[in-house]
Design an enzyme around this catalytic site. Structure first.
Site, short mmCIF file in Angstrom:
data_model
loop_
_atom_site.label_atom_id
_atom_site.label_comp_id
_atom_site.label_asym_id
_atom_site.label_seq_id
_atom_site.Cartn_x
_atom_site.Cartn_y
_atom_site.Cartn_z
N SER A 38 -10.44 -5.93 9.77
CA SER A 38 -11.74 -5.39 9.34
C SER A 38 -12.48 -6.49 8.62
O SER A 38 -11.91 -7.13 7.72
CB SER A 38 -11.56 -4.19 8.41
N GLU A 73 -6.53 -1.10 15.34
CA GLU A 73 -7.17 -2.03 14.41
C GLU A 73 -6.22 -3.14 14.00
O GLU A 73 -5.07 -2.90 13.64
CB GLU A 73 -7.66 -1.28 13.17
N ARG A 85 0.59 -6.69 12.42
CA ARG A 85 -0.04 -6.09 13.60
C ARG A 85 -0.23 -7.11 14.72
O ARG A 85 -0.20 -6.75 15.89
CB ARG A 85 -1.37 -5.43 13.21
N ARG A 119 0.84 -1.20 0.00
CA ARG A 119 0.00 0.00 0.00
C ARG A 119 0.87 1.24 0.00
O ARG A 119 1.82 1.35 0.78
CB ARG A 119 -0.93 0.00 1.23
N ARG A 125 2.10 1.04 10.10
CA ARG A 125 1.62 1.49 8.79
C ARG A 125 2.77 1.37 7.79
O ARG A 125 3.52 2.30 7.56
CB ARG A 125 1.11 2.93 8.88
#
Length: 428
Positions: free
Chosen positions: A352, A349, A391, A262, A277
């Site tokens: 999701s 988070e 994560r 990303r 991130r």
């Protein structure tokens, strides 16, 4: 992708759903574009029908030896033929304009999605407390990793720039163990089929799951019409593109462990320290393809499968129902799982889980044939992290840290760590 027929049938409902997402009404604009498309189709059809009728009249005129009449009719046919390419072009352009406009509009939220402008409108759904004592303070993962010498951001920056990391030794093995543990759990206990998909996909695949065109800047282009996947959702979901499945084949439940890429174009300055991130990270993805009447039930099931990872790792977490202003572009409803990270003294988070209805299926042309009545309808698609490996590594490091800087290996990972129970680094 939205169904223009559904918008025509209930324009007020469509605009109301857009308003819940913070958008202005669009039904009138879309219906006008559809009217233009229909007008272009009618003009092209009328041209063809007139040419067909004239051809019959020409035959009659020639049979009656009325050469003057035949010549006039042939001249009109020639004129209509000259007009036809322009009418076909107008028809294609009108359809393209409508499709592009529809493709740029986010999915409609389900009725039970809470309303809100941003993450502050999210609502707690449920929570889970670890059996161990909850740490309320401690070192952050990058402090622990750098102290052991097993997490190297400086070396990664020399290779690739910022937002990359090099993991070494026992930490590298711990991340590998996490990915293997998750795959074994989802395939062995949850009934998902493991897939090893390509991590390079074409424009059509990225469009199908709605990364393109709206989120182009967040993706890594590989050239020649290829993209590095931002998540295995893209190849897994697109496995059913341009297909008509049988209802008996559903649900399809697929999982994959892949690197993800990303650009994080919209995240400048956020979480620049550590692994939260990254431009490149590993993730176990869950994808379900099912029938419309089963998608809500499948959503809850997928959430439970993702939660099982954290329960077996004995990590404290909470599940949030995302509000209309915080959920993703393609989602009808999303649950976020947020794990406790004591180094930041907050929840972050880690997964999701979203149900997309037929939004992606329409973009992909993915349908199924019903057992009763043999009708062909669009499938419903769901996707979720099961979970983000990097994560999870952060959560394990921070929640299982010891005062001396070492990290205890969770018991669920023991079979994957070759008997190693504690990560200490070369200095120990």
């Amino acid at each position: 992708m939205h169904d223009i027929r559904a918008i025509r049938e209930n324009p007020q409902g469509f605009d109301r759903d857009l308003e819940r997402r913070g958008l202005a009404p669009l039904s009138a604009e879309l219906i006008a574009l559809d009217d233009a498309r229909k007008g272009a189709v009618s003009a092209a059809q009328a041209n063809q029908e007139r040419r067909n009728a004239l051809s019959k009249e020409i035959g009659g005129a020639k049979k009656a030896k009325d050469e003057a009449r035949a010549a006039d009719l042939m001249a009109e046919v020639a004129r209509l033929k000259d007009e036809a390419p322009g009418l076909e072009t107008a028809q294609g352009e009108a359809a393209k304009t409508l499709d592009e406009r529809l493709a740029a509009i986010p999915n409609r939220p389900k009725d039970d999605v809470p309303e809100g402008a941003d993450e502050h409108g999210n609502v707690l759904y449920r929570e889970f407390a670890s059996s161990r004592e909850k740490l309320t303070e401690g070192r952050q993962h990058f402090e622990l990793g750098e102290a052991t010498g097993l997490m190297d951001f400086e070396a990664a920056a020399k290779l690739s720039g910022s937002r990359f990391v090099v993991l070494k030794g026992q930490l590298a093995r711990l991340e590998r163990a996490l990915g293997q543990f998750m795959l074994d759990l989802h395939t062995g206990e949850h009934g998902y089929t493991e897939v090893v998909p390509p991590v390079l996909v074409r424009d059509e695949a990225m469009f199908g799951t709605a990364q393109l065109p709206k989120f182009r800047e967040d993706q890594f282009a590989a050239g020649d019409g290829y993209w590095l996947i931002p998540t295995a959702e893209v190849p897994l979901t697109n496995l059913v593109r341009e297909s008509i499945l049988t209802e008996d084949a559903l649900p399809l439940r697929l999982t994959a462990l892949t690197p993800c890429f990303r650009a994080e174009a919209g995240a400048a300055g956020r979480d620049t320290r550590g692994m939260l991130r990254q431009h490149q990270f590993n993730k176990v993805e869950l994808v379900s393809i099912t029938t419309p009447d089963k998608s809500a039930e499948e959503h809850e099931r997928m959430l439970s499968c993702a939660e099982a990872v954290l329960k077996k790792l004995d990590l404290t977490y909470r599940v949030m129902t995302l509000c209309t202003g915080d959920m993703g572009f393609a989602s009808q409803k999303t649950y976020d799982i947020e794990v406790w990270v004591p180094g930041q003294q907050t929840f972050r988070e880690i997964s999701s889980c979203s149900v997309c209805g037929d939004f992606q299926a329409r973009r992909m042309g993915a349908r199924f044939r019903a057992k009763e009545g043999k009708a062909v309808n669009f499938v419903h698609t769901l996707n979720g992290s099961g979970v983000a490996v990097g994560r999870a590594l952060i959560a394990v490091m921070e929640n299982y840290q010891n005062p001396d800087g070492s990290i205890t290996v969770p018991s669920a990972l023991a079979p994957y760590m070759g008997g190693l129970t504690r990560i200490e680094g070369p200095n120990h």
